[in-house]
Design a protein around this motif. Structure first.
Motif: not given
Length: 309
Positions: A115-144
């Motif tokens: 992350h440091a090598a390519y300027g990508i933010p790396f927050p200390d707490k990331r599990f909540g980010i993962l939880e929301e990403q799964l909700a968003v990605v699967t929610g987008l795909w599952g929307t009729p």
């Protein structure tokens, strides 16, 4: 059910697109069920990583057009690398390009240096980010089609998205991994089609499967409704000399490989795989670190796989 063997590579250690293409096409030709790759932007250990990293989803898009039957995916994409809306579009498009052969492995990300090598933010707490990403990605795909998707979370807000494009598959399989005692099993039970243990201690694999099965039961899901998988390094030889050469080629000690991976002679590899199956493992990702050694894949296909299940 026969134990499912997949090929898994680490291109950040030094591999071109063509190197990966050769392995993916061999994976397909030899009858393995899937070609998976890591999602990293920096080499690890003492490797220089030349000629440099390749993006996982750009690579898989190319492979989608140059293969025809093998499944394709990541083990695992980092939630820090992409916005979930963008990721949903990328993965759905690659799924279309492949004719419905894509699977998504998604995790929190862990390698701070890339992350440091390519300027990508790396927050200390990331599990909540993962939880929301799964909700968003699967929610987008599952929307009729014709309906809108919205989401309001701590990290992401989605407003009236048309939720397009749709994948070719009715549902892209989602792989969840991690070793947390509570939140990870709950996440796997909520979103996972597969739960993966990456490079665990062999003795911990069976007990961890029981933890996931309990989480599924607690969530009202059939414990058998998720695929239980492990990723382990592979170094196999037709005899001791060939195994020793393969261990040296990837800079690993034979004894250490035997302890932690699918390693040794063909007979030893078969014994380890059968023991994993007895522990409840249904799928094994064979981490192949020498991408130039296609004979290694051929040996597994000819000598190891026929002795399973």
């Amino acid at each position: 059910m026969t134990l499912d063997l997949r090929i898994f590579v680490e291109p950040q250690q030094g591999a071109t697109y063509d190197d990966q293409l050769a392995v993916a096409q061999a994976t397909e030709r030899l009858g393995f069920s899937a070609f998976f790759r890591s999602d990293h932007y920096l080499a690890m250990g003492d490797r220089d990583g030349l000629p440099g990293p390749t993006d996982s989803w750009i690579t898989l898009a190319g492979l989608a057009r140059e293969t025809s039957t093998v499944r394709l995916g990541t083990l695992v994409s980092s939630a820090t690398f992409r916005h979930p809306g963008v990721l949903a579009i990328q993965v759905a498009q690659v799924d279309q390009m492949s004719g419905g052969r894509v699977e998504l492995g998604l995790g929190t990300g862990w390698f701070a240096a890339e992350h440091a090598a390519y300027g990508i933010p790396f927050p200390d707490k990331r599990f909540g980010i993962l939880e929301e990403q799964l909700a968003v990605v699967t929610g987008l795909w599952g929307t009729p089609v014709g309906e809108k998707f919205s989401f309001s979370g701590e990290h992401y807000q989605i407003t009236d998205s048309p939720a397009l494009p749709k994948p070719a598959q009715s549902k892209i399989p989602v792989l969840v991994g991690g070793g947390g005692p509570r939140r990870t099993p709950a996440l796997a039970a909520r979103y996972g089609d597969e739960y993966n243990q990456s490079f665990p201690e062999i003795s911990e694999i069976g007990p961890r499967i029981k933890v996931i099965e309990k989480a599924l039961s607690d969530a009202g899901r059939d414990p058998g409704s998720i695929v239980q998988s492990v990723a382990l390094v592979a170094a196999i030889g037709k005899d001791e000399a060939e195994f020793t050469r393969r261990a040296a080629a990837i800079g690993r000690e034979p004894a250490e490989l035997r302890e932690h991976g699918i390693a040794g002679t063909v007979a030893e590899a078969v014994d380890r795989l059968k023991a994993l199956e007895a522990d409840g493992v249904q799928r094994v990702y064979l981490q192949v670190l020498d991408l130039a050694d296609l004979d290694h894949l051929d040996l597994v296909a000819r000598e190891v796989r026929p002795q399973l299940g």
